[in-house]
Design a protein around this motif. Structure first.
Motif, PDB file in Angstrom:
ATOM      1  N   GLN A  98       1.251  -1.515  -0.082  1.00 53.69           N
ATOM      2  CA  GLN A  98      -0.084   0.120  -0.003  1.00 53.69           C
ATOM      3  C   GLN A  98       0.590   1.578   0.212  1.00 53.69           C
ATOM      4  O   GLN A  98       0.291   2.426  -0.496  1.00 53.69           O
ATOM      5  N   ILE A  99       1.590   1.574   0.776  1.00 56.35           N
ATOM      6  CA  ILE A  99       2.611   2.658   0.725  1.00 56.35           C
ATOM      7  C   ILE A  99       3.913   2.560  -0.645  1.00 56.35           C
ATOM      8  O   ILE A  99       3.844   3.692  -0.635  1.00 56.35           O
ATOM      9  N   THR A 189      -6.196   3.692   6.615  1.00 59.33           N
ATOM     10  CA  THR A 189      -5.574   4.852   7.188  1.00 59.33           C
ATOM     11  C   THR A 189      -4.706   5.807   5.007  1.00 59.33           C
ATOM     12  O   THR A 189      -5.153   6.585   4.794  1.00 59.33           O
ATOM     13  N   LEU A 190      -3.885   4.876   4.366  1.00 66.15           N
ATOM     14  CA  LEU A 190      -3.527   5.333   3.672  1.00 66.15           C
ATOM     15  C   LEU A 190      -4.246   4.700   2.559  1.00 66.15           C
ATOM     16  O   LEU A 190      -4.417   5.720   1.646  1.00 66.15           O
ATOM     17  N   VAL A 193      -5.697   8.288   2.430  1.00 68.75           N
ATOM     18  CA  VAL A 193      -4.564   9.747   2.626  1.00 68.75           C
ATOM     19  C   VAL A 193      -4.554   8.907   1.033  1.00 68.75           C
ATOM     20  O   VAL A 193      -4.441  10.998   0.619  1.00 68.75           O
ATOM     21  N   ASP A 194      -4.845   8.259   0.019  1.00 70.90           N
ATOM     22  CA  ASP A 194      -5.039   7.827  -1.573  1.00 70.90           C
ATOM     23  C   ASP A 194      -6.255   8.890  -1.917  1.00 70.90           C
ATOM     24  O   ASP A 194      -5.883   9.511  -3.267  1.00 70.90           O
ATOM     25  N   LEU A 197      -5.275  12.169  -1.672  1.00 70.15           N
ATOM     26  CA  LEU A 197      -4.534  12.945  -2.268  1.00 70.15           C
ATOM     27  C   LEU A 197      -4.512  13.214  -3.941  1.00 70.15           C
ATOM     28  O   LEU A 197      -4.486  14.136  -4.660  1.00 70.15           O
ATOM     29  N   ALA A 213       3.585  12.872  -3.039  1.00 70.16           N
ATOM     30  CA  ALA A 213       2.350  11.825  -2.682  1.00 70.16           C
ATOM     31  C   ALA A 213       3.831  10.798  -1.981  1.00 70.16           C
ATOM     32  O   ALA A 213       3.206  10.411  -0.368  1.00 70.16           O
ATOM     33  N   PRO A 214       4.614  10.283  -2.275  1.00 66.43           N
ATOM     34  CA  PRO A 214       4.718   9.449  -1.581  1.00 66.43           C
ATOM     35  C   PRO A 214       6.259   9.560  -0.283  1.00 66.43           C
ATOM     36  O   PRO A 214       5.963   8.802   0.829  1.00 66.43           O
ATOM     37  N   LYS A 217       2.955   9.924   2.343  1.00 62.87           N
ATOM     38  CA  LYS A 217       2.182   7.925   2.682  1.00 62.87           C
ATOM     39  C   LYS A 217       3.253   7.725   3.631  1.00 62.87           C
ATOM     40  O   LYS A 217       3.200   6.971   4.157  1.00 62.87           O
ATOM     41  N   ILE A 220       3.214   9.267   7.095  1.00 64.71           N
ATOM     42  CA  ILE A 220       1.561   8.956   7.836  1.00 64.71           C
ATOM     43  C   ILE A 220       2.148   7.936   8.201  1.00 64.71           C
ATOM     44  O   ILE A 220       1.472   7.124   9.044  1.00 64.71           O
ATOM     45  N   HIS A 221       2.637   6.918   7.596  1.00 64.06           N
ATOM     46  CA  HIS A 221       2.790   5.951   7.580  1.00 64.06           C
ATOM     47  C   HIS A 221       3.429   4.963   9.291  1.00 64.06           C
ATOM     48  O   HIS A 221       2.650   4.177  10.014  1.00 64.06           O
TER      49      HIS A 221
END
Length: 256
Positions: A98-99, A189-190, A193-194, A197, A213-214, A217, A220-221
């Motif tokens: 996901q990340i 959560t991610l 966030v996606d 974004l 974005a990376p 993420k 937040i991760h």
């Protein structure tokens, strides 16, 4: 030490050795093969004296069947514990997918597979917690207790009626459930966030989405991971309890 000692030692050694090469902690490449064989031999010598039904000069066909049975018992016990511990690696792989860390693969000597960054870290934490709570001693106790449930000369009736395969499938289901429970907070959560974004990228097209974005993420991760780390230890306790209960259940099934 008469001839029956050596025949009994051979069968005990086969069961313990196959358990050592498949069980968590002991099966990894970080433990040299010579140490595994030596430790299995010492445990076998200590265990032979407690065997209630030693072997007295068996025939060749009977000996081959007994060795095959001991091989299956050791493999099943070790894989039952190892399958459930795979849930830690599964959770880390889902999080890294996901990340975006899934492109960075590392070799994990514990499971002898390629795993991602988060999966590798979670594997190390799980092994350290298992060692700190004397889980390795419980694993050894489990294989030694198996001789009380499944004697040297006894058969495994559960291999015929399907109970053994059904229970192993149930262990696989529990592995996926615990793995999803470990990864669900960060994945959820991610995912939010996606979505955020994506909305920002549509409303502000001048922004370089792939450059912004990376890092967001990743930040937040790690923040969410630190926040939910106590719940990870709670899930590890549930995982270890399930693992030892499954080993106890598999012994009752195979000795049934």
């Amino acid at each position: 030490m008469d001839v029956s000692f050596w025949w009994t030692f051979l069968l005990v050694f086969v069961r313990i050795t196959t358990f050592m090469v498949t069980a968590p902690i002991f099966s990894g490449r970080q433990t040299p093969a010579l140490y595994k064989i030596g430790f299995s031999g010492v445990l076998s010598i200590l265990c032979v004296g407690m065997i209630k039904d030693p072997i007295h000069s068996p025939e060749l066909g009977t000996l081959i069947l007994l060795i095959l049975k001991e091989f299956i018992v050791g493999i099943v016990l070790g894989m039952t514990a190892n399958i459930l511990l795979y849930s830690v690696q599964l959770a880390g792989s889902l999080i890294d997918l996901q990340i975006g860390f899934s492109m960075a693969n590392l070799f994990d000597p514990t499971f002898e597979t390629n795993t991602q960054l988060t999966g590798r870290m979670q594997n190390l934490i799980a092994v350290l917690v298992l060692l700190s709570t004397n889980g390795h001693l419980l694993l050894i106790k489990g294989i030694l207790t198996s001789f009380d449930w499944i004697g040297i000369q006894a058969s495994v009736p559960a291999g015929v009626d399907g109970r053994l395969s059904a229970f192993l499938l149930q262990c696989v289901v529990q592995m996926f459930m615990i793995g999803f429970m470990m990864a669900a907070p960060i994945i959820g959560t991610l995912f939010i966030v996606d979505i955020g974004l994506g909305i920002i990228a549509r409303t502000v097209p001048q922004m370089n989405f792939f450059a912004v974005a990376p890092p967001i993420k990743m930040m937040i991760h790690f923040l969410i991971y630190i926040f939910i780390l106590p719940s990870f230890f709670y899930l590890l306790r549930v995982l270890f309890e399930t693992m030892f209960q499954s080993m106890d259940s598999i012994l009752k099934i195979m000795g049934g």
